[in-house]
Design an enzyme around this catalytic site. Structure first.
Site, PDB file in Angstrom:
ATOM      1  N   GLY A   1       0.742  -1.175   0.058  1.00 35.99           N
ATOM      2  CA  GLY A   1      -0.041   0.064   0.154  1.00 35.99           C
ATOM      3  C   GLY A   1       0.917   1.235   0.041  1.00 35.99           C
TER       4      GLY A   1
ATOM      5  N   ASP B   1      -4.736 -12.664   3.375  1.00 36.18           N
ATOM      6  CA  ASP B   1      -5.678 -11.907   4.280  1.00 36.18           C
ATOM      7  C   ASP B   1      -5.120 -12.050   5.609  1.00 36.18           C
ATOM      8  OD1 ASP B   1      -7.474 -10.605   5.795  1.00 36.18           O
ATOM      9  OD2 ASP B   1      -9.182 -11.179   4.517  1.00 36.18           O
TER      10      ASP B   1
ATOM     11  N   SER C   1      -3.296   6.662  14.125  1.00 32.29           N
ATOM     12  CA  SER C   1      -3.760   7.779  13.525  1.00 32.29           C
ATOM     13  C   SER C   1      -4.034   8.930  14.459  1.00 32.29           C
ATOM     14  CB  SER C   1      -4.914   7.638  12.661  1.00 32.29           C
ATOM     15  OG  SER C   1      -5.374   8.796  12.327  1.00 32.29           O
TER      16      SER C   1
ATOM     17  N   TYR D   1     -14.110   4.385  11.394  1.00 31.15           N
ATOM     18  CA  TYR D   1     -12.751   4.088  11.237  1.00 31.15           C
ATOM     19  C   TYR D   1     -11.820   4.586  12.287  1.00 31.15           C
ATOM     20  CZ  TYR D   1      -8.055   5.744   9.701  1.00 31.15           C
ATOM     21  OH  TYR D   1      -6.558   5.899   9.713  1.00 31.15           O
TER      22      TYR D   1
ATOM     23  N   LYS E   1      -9.141   2.556  15.092  1.00 30.80           N
ATOM     24  CA  LYS E   1      -7.866   2.642  15.697  1.00 30.80           C
ATOM     25  C   LYS E   1      -7.874   2.804  17.241  1.00 30.80           C
ATOM     26  CE  LYS E   1      -5.759   2.495  11.836  1.00 30.80           C
ATOM     27  NZ  LYS E   1      -4.968   1.626  11.296  1.00 30.80           N
TER      28      LYS E   1
HETATM   29  C1  UD1 Z   1      -8.497  11.671   7.609  1.00 37.30           C
HETATM   30  C2  UD1 Z   1      -8.089  11.296   9.198  1.00 37.30           C
HETATM   31  C3  UD1 Z   1      -7.067  10.474   8.858  1.00 37.30           C
HETATM   32  C4  UD1 Z   1      -6.930   9.097   7.966  1.00 37.30           C
HETATM   33  C5  UD1 Z   1      -7.397  10.060   6.740  1.00 37.30           C
HETATM   34  C6  UD1 Z   1      -7.720   8.816   5.933  1.00 37.30           C
HETATM   35  C7  UD1 Z   1      -8.754  12.678  10.943  1.00 37.30           C
HETATM   36  C8  UD1 Z   1      -8.286  13.850  11.536  1.00 37.30           C
HETATM   37  N1  UD1 Z   1      -7.837  12.503  10.047  1.00 37.30           N
HETATM   38  O1  UD1 Z   1      -7.540  12.614   7.224  1.00 37.30           O
HETATM   39  O2  UD1 Z   1      -6.681   9.807  10.222  1.00 37.30           O
HETATM   40  O3  UD1 Z   1      -5.683   8.596   7.960  1.00 37.30           O
HETATM   41  O4  UD1 Z   1      -8.545  10.737   6.814  1.00 37.30           O
HETATM   42  O5  UD1 Z   1      -8.508   9.212   4.645  1.00 37.30           O
HETATM   43  O6  UD1 Z   1      -9.939  12.043  11.138  1.00 37.30           O
HETATM   44  N2  UD1 Z   1     -10.442  18.640   1.747  1.00 37.30           N
HETATM   45  C9  UD1 Z   1     -10.913  19.447   0.938  1.00 37.30           C
HETATM   46  N3  UD1 Z   1     -11.173  19.056  -0.365  1.00 37.30           N
HETATM   47  C10 UD1 Z   1     -11.113  17.754  -0.680  1.00 37.30           C
HETATM   48  C11 UD1 Z   1     -10.424  17.056   0.108  1.00 37.30           C
HETATM   49  C12 UD1 Z   1     -10.102  17.419   1.405  1.00 37.30           C
HETATM   50  O7  UD1 Z   1     -11.120  20.633   1.243  1.00 37.30           O
HETATM   51  O8  UD1 Z   1     -11.572  17.645  -1.829  1.00 37.30           O
HETATM   52  C13 UD1 Z   1     -10.007  19.011   3.089  1.00 37.30           C
HETATM   53  C14 UD1 Z   1     -10.582  18.250   4.175  1.00 37.30           C
HETATM   54  O9  UD1 Z   1     -11.672  19.018   4.636  1.00 37.30           O
HETATM   55  C15 UD1 Z   1      -9.466  18.546   5.372  1.00 37.30           C
HETATM   56  C16 UD1 Z   1      -8.260  18.390   4.561  1.00 37.30           C
HETATM   57  O10 UD1 Z   1      -8.501  18.957   3.174  1.00 37.30           O
HETATM   58  O11 UD1 Z   1      -9.717  19.779   6.160  1.00 37.30           O
HETATM   59  C17 UD1 Z   1      -7.391  16.994   4.683  1.00 37.30           C
HETATM   60  O12 UD1 Z   1      -8.272  16.062   4.256  1.00 37.30           O
HETATM   61  P1  UD1 Z   1      -8.008  14.649   3.906  1.00 37.30           P
HETATM   62  O13 UD1 Z   1      -6.919  14.519   3.063  1.00 37.30           O
HETATM   63  O14 UD1 Z   1      -9.230  13.908   3.725  1.00 37.30           O
HETATM   64  O15 UD1 Z   1      -7.531  14.129   5.410  1.00 37.30           O
HETATM   65  P2  UD1 Z   1      -8.165  14.115   6.820  1.00 37.30           P
HETATM   66  O16 UD1 Z   1      -9.560  14.194   6.645  1.00 37.30           O
HETATM   67  O17 UD1 Z   1      -7.512  15.066   7.416  1.00 37.30           O
END
Ligand code: UD1
Length: 349
Positions: free
Chosen positions: A14, A62, A129, A154, A158
């Site tokens: 991964g 698995d 995480s 999820y 953890k």
């Molecule tokens: C979350 C989890 C993390 C997990 C990960 C796996 C939390 C704090 N973190 O990360 O543990 O490993 O997911 O998927 O729960 N964003 C946008 N537009 C987008 C995508 C994201 O604005 O299209 C913003 C989100 O609102 C966030 C930031 O980007 O503020 C990061 O998002 P993302 O990369 O999805 O990670 P987390 O949600 O922080």
């Protein structure tokens, strides 16, 4: 002669797993991948071979399958430790299908722990995480920060996995565990041979940015600009995946130094610095000279407003800190995205 420094890397094909395999190899370990390829591509094995100059052993199966794991532990003599990545990680999907997440993430850990006990393997680095903190009251979060209720199944898996590990260690089982609480891993290997391979529409910010910049997605939606942050967008602690790989090596080396037979500790793995979504977009545009088409949208359900690490413990306990910057990570993510584009156009032509 069989090497006696083999490390089983579950989920080693991964995203984070494959980068850790490279860093393990560079540090003199013999990584052995265990992966069911449910969220990984077999071509990663060829890419790893190209980076390392030699093939990596891989057992396809698995982790919930006790007979399979027992065969791996019997066949691979000289295993000194395990790094357990194999888990489902899509936050949104976990809300839709909680049982899928509880079954996979909890069972795989329990079955793995039993296999380790039976095989006499006592060192485990567990992939946890920052999601275990929920929305913390105070920032930056230290490892002592009270865990709040998780925002998703999820996240809860953890939290429960950490409790399973703590309880097992409390029972005086011969087990030494380091749980690493990662913040937001991004970027790709500088060779552009391995990186994140999101299936379908990416959930995470950086793959969405790189796919938008590459013209695969029309626009990025920034999820909310009315948060209580400097520019109103959410703040995270983005860490280069190569730095994250080296943190696992340091964690293993640390476990090897601990003379106690039974041990449990948790360490934050982050940069210690928070960046907003808008800052990430701006830095990406600066380092790549490519514009990202974005719109401001509604808040995403379940998002935490801001979280970033206090990274003191990783420096103190693991003698580790990040070496690479947000700029490095976004540049490497972009190179990887371009490489993916070239590969798919070759397939299409
Ligand atoms: C979350 C989890 C993390 C997990 C990960 C796996 C939390 C704090 N973190 O990360 O543990 O490993 O997911 O998927 O729960 N964003 C946008 N537009 C987008 C995508 C994201 O604005 O299209 C913003 C989100 O609102 C966030 C930031 O980007 O503020 C990061 O998002 P993302 O990369 O999805 O990670 P987390 O949600 O922080």
């Amino acid at each position: 002669m069989t090497p006696d420094n083999k490390i089983i890397v579950t989920g080693g094909a991964g995203y984070i797993g494959s980068h850790t395999v490279v860093e393990l190899f560079n540090a003199g370990y013999v990584p052995v991948i265990v992966d069911d390829f449910s969220n990984a591509d077999h071509r990663v094995l060829d890419r790893l071979r190209a980076i390392l100059g030699q093939p990596v052993t891989c057992h396809e199966g698995d982790c919930k399958d006790a007979a399979f794991l027992s065969r791996v532990f019997t066949k691979e003599s000289g295993i000194t430790g395990v790094i357990h990545f194999a888990a489902f990680k899509a936050v949104g999907e976990s809300v839709q299908e909680p049982l899928k997440y509880y079954h996979n993430n909890l069972m795989s850990l329990v079955v793995l722990l039993k296999a380790m006990m039976a095989g006499g393997v006592s060192h485990l680095v567990f992939s946890s995480s920052c999601t275990v903190y929920g929305q913390p009251d105070h920032l930056p979060v230290t490892e002592e920060t009270l865990k709040k209720p998780a925002f998703s199944p999820y996240g809860r898996t953890k939290q429960i996995c950490e409790e399973i590990l703590e309880d097992t260690v409390k029972s005086h089982a011969p087990l030494k565990v380091m749980a690493l609480r990662y913040f937001n891993p991004i970027g790709a290997h500088p060779s552009s041979l391995i990186g994140e391979l999101p299936l379908g529409v990416p959930n995470n910010l950086v793959p969405f940015i790189t796919q938008t910049a590459a013209g695969i997605r029309e626009k990025l939606t920034v999820f909310g600009d009315d948060y209580d942050t400097l520019d109103g967008t959410c703040v995270r602690d983005y860490i280069h995946v190569v730095d994250l790989g080296t943190a696992h090596v340091k964690a293993l080396q640390n476990l090897e130094k601990i003379s106690k037979k039974t041990y449990y500790d948790v360490v934050n793995i982050g940069t210690g610095k928070g960046n907003s979504v808008m800052e990430v977009i701006q830095v990406f545009e600066k380092v790549t000279n490519v514009r990202v088409n974005y719109v401001i949208g509604k808040r995403r359900e379940g998002d935490i407003e801001k979280i970033y690490a206090n990274a003191d413990k990783s420096r103190r306990v693991l003698n580790w800190q990040t070496q690479l910057s947000l700029e490095d990570a976004l540049r490497d993510a972009w190179h990887w995205q371009k490489r993916l584009g070239e590969a798919s156009s070759r397939v299409a032509s």
